[in-house]
Design an enzyme around this catalytic site. Structure first.
Site, PDB file in Angstrom:
ATOM      1  CG  HIS A   1      41.712 -59.202  -9.208  1.00  0.00           C
ATOM      2  ND1 HIS A   1      41.415 -58.422  -7.814  1.00  0.00           N
ATOM      3  CD2 HIS A   1      42.320 -57.931  -9.759  1.00  0.00           C
ATOM      4  CE1 HIS A   1      41.746 -57.050  -7.754  1.00  0.00           C
ATOM      5  NE2 HIS A   1      42.085 -56.776  -9.107  1.00  0.00           N
TER       6      HIS A   1
ATOM      7  CG  ASP B   1      37.352 -58.658  -7.611  1.00  0.00           C
ATOM      8  OD1 ASP B   1      38.228 -59.484  -7.606  1.00  0.00           O
ATOM      9  OD2 ASP B   1      36.526 -58.186  -6.739  1.00  0.00           O
TER      10      ASP B   1
END
Ligand code: NAG
Ligand code: NAG
Ligand code: NAG
Length: 399
Positions: free
Chosen positions: A246, A223
């Site tokens: 991310h 993430d």
């Protein structure tokens, strides 16, 4: 009663004798080794009790203490190390800590938590092994509608004037590190590793915290490498390598009413490699009024990043939000300076600001992002943005 001369003399000197006795009380050692509290590095025994007792003694020692976790592999259940303490506490992890892989222990908000501690130092070169592989299927809300939050590897709640240095976190179940209501914390030489596919494994997640520095660290995860939500103020990120992951994210913002503002965030001298996003600010659509301002991204190198520069005020991964509705979070005074490298998508600069409160004071300075894929020339797409561009602009046309 007849008081003899000797007794009188004794009574006269008594206070001084007492002071001497106190001064000569055996010195309480400063280091509290978990082995002395019965911890067993056998990878099976839950060592929570031993660790908590070592913490208590270090925390209650006048002038501060040191918890020592030697080499070896210690299984550790969910624990909270609570202050306030009577002095600074060093928490030295030389060995490896193993989180539980027993599902009955999964649904708590932390594995290791420090709470209400001032002048804490967590260091030692050791490893936090989150064993996320045993748990990710429970919180992948994209594929499991009854998903439940899993424990964060290391939580800091109300921790102040503290440092975290030279710590590895591997395969956390949820975020690796979470800072909530912290002030003046410096983190450096943090090594974070989890698979690109692991859900919700933010590297370092910050909220309601001020004066936080993250430097010289490497983050590879599933993430955001670093995410900063409401109340993140005076944050500096420098020399961080991110990817896979991310990217660096401010937000999601605007998830609730009267959110604390976000301001004075600088991300500099960092690289992103193969990440889904690069430098992102995102706000929910729709969302109530709030403010994110004074944000600088500079000296950033991107390699093969999917959305290198991305302001997304229509963030809505799945209903009940509504990607067509407007956000009322004002984004103001944001600079992207010297951002170079390659984009893996054609639209390297994307700013979808709110029609209600357009982004203001956005500066693009020396941007050079290339796209080498099949869709033609690199491009930008900008909506409701007021700002200026200076120097090289590749892609051009945004401001
Ligand atoms: C963090 O670093 C800054 C200097 O960059 C320093 O002023 C501050 O005292 C440090 N904080 C801690 C807790 O060491
Ligand atoms: C920038 O990062 C590089 C390594 O990534 C490092 O060698 C250099 O000292 C950093 N510069 C600053 C100003 O922090
Ligand atoms: C914009 O933000 C920067 C910090 O990122 C700050 O130094 C500068 O003063 C701000 N400018 C305005 C006009 O508020």
């Amino acid at each position: 009663m007849h008081i003899t001369k000797a007794m009188a003399s004794f009574i006269h000197w008594l206070p001084f004798l007492l002071i001497l006795a106190v001064a000569h009380r055996p010195h309480v050692p400063k280091t509290f080794n978990v082995l002395s509290y019965g911890a067993l590095p056998d990878r099976k025994t839950d060592n929570s009790k031993a660790f908590l007792r070592a913490w208590k003694d270090a925390c209650e020692r006048d002038g501060g203490g040191r918890v020592w976790i030697p080499r070896g592999r210690f299984m550790l259940g969910s624990v909270v190390f609570v202050g306030p303490c009577k002095g600074p506490v060093d928490f030295i992890i030389r060995g490896m800590l193993d989180a539980s892989s027993d599902p009955s222990t999964f649904f708590v908000d932390h594995w290791i938590c420090f709470k209400y501690v001032d002048r804490l130092i967590v260091r030692g070169g050791g490893y936090l092994l989150g064993n996320g592989g045993s748990a990710w299927r429970f919180n992948d809300c994209a594929t499991n509608s009854r998903c439940k939050p899993l424990p964060v590897t290391m939580r800091f709640d109300f921790v102040t004037n503290s440092k975290v240095n030279h710590i590895h976190s591997i395969d956390s179940k949820n975020a690796h590190f979470n800072l909530f209501a912290c002030h003046n914390m410096n983190m450096s030489h943090i090594h974070i590793l989890a698979p690109a596919t692991s859900p919700n494994t933010d590297g370092i997640h910050i909220g309601s915290s001020t004066k936080i520095k993250i430097q010289n660290s490497v983050i590879s995860t599933g993430d955001d490498c670093i995410s900063m939500i409401a109340g993140s103020q005076d944050i500096l990120v420098s020399n961080v390598q991110c990817g896979p992951g991310h990217g660096f994210s401010i937000g999601s913002l605007g998830g609730s009413h009267n959110e604390e503002h976000v301001n004075h965030i600088t991300i500099q001298n960092s690289t992103l490699t193969g990440t889904q996003n690069g430098l992102r600010i995102k706000t929910w659509a729709p969302s109530p009024p709030s403010l994110a301002s004074d944000i600088t991204f500079e000296d950033i190198i991107m390699e093969n990043v999917n959305n290198p520069i991305f302001i997304d005020q229509q963030y809505c991964p799945q209903p009940p939000c509504n990607g067509q509705a407007q956000s009322n979070v004002q984004i103001k005074n944001v600079t992207f300076r010297k951002v170079h490298g390659t984009s893996s998508s054609k639209i390297a600069v994307k700013m979808q600001c709110s029609k209600h409160v357009p982004c203001e004071g956005v500066n693009l300075v020396n941007i050079n992002l290339e796209y080498r894929g099949p869709e033609g020339h690199v491009a930008s797409s900008c909506l409701n943005v007021k700002g200026k561009s200076y120097g090289l602009q590749n892609p051009s046309g945004c401001l």
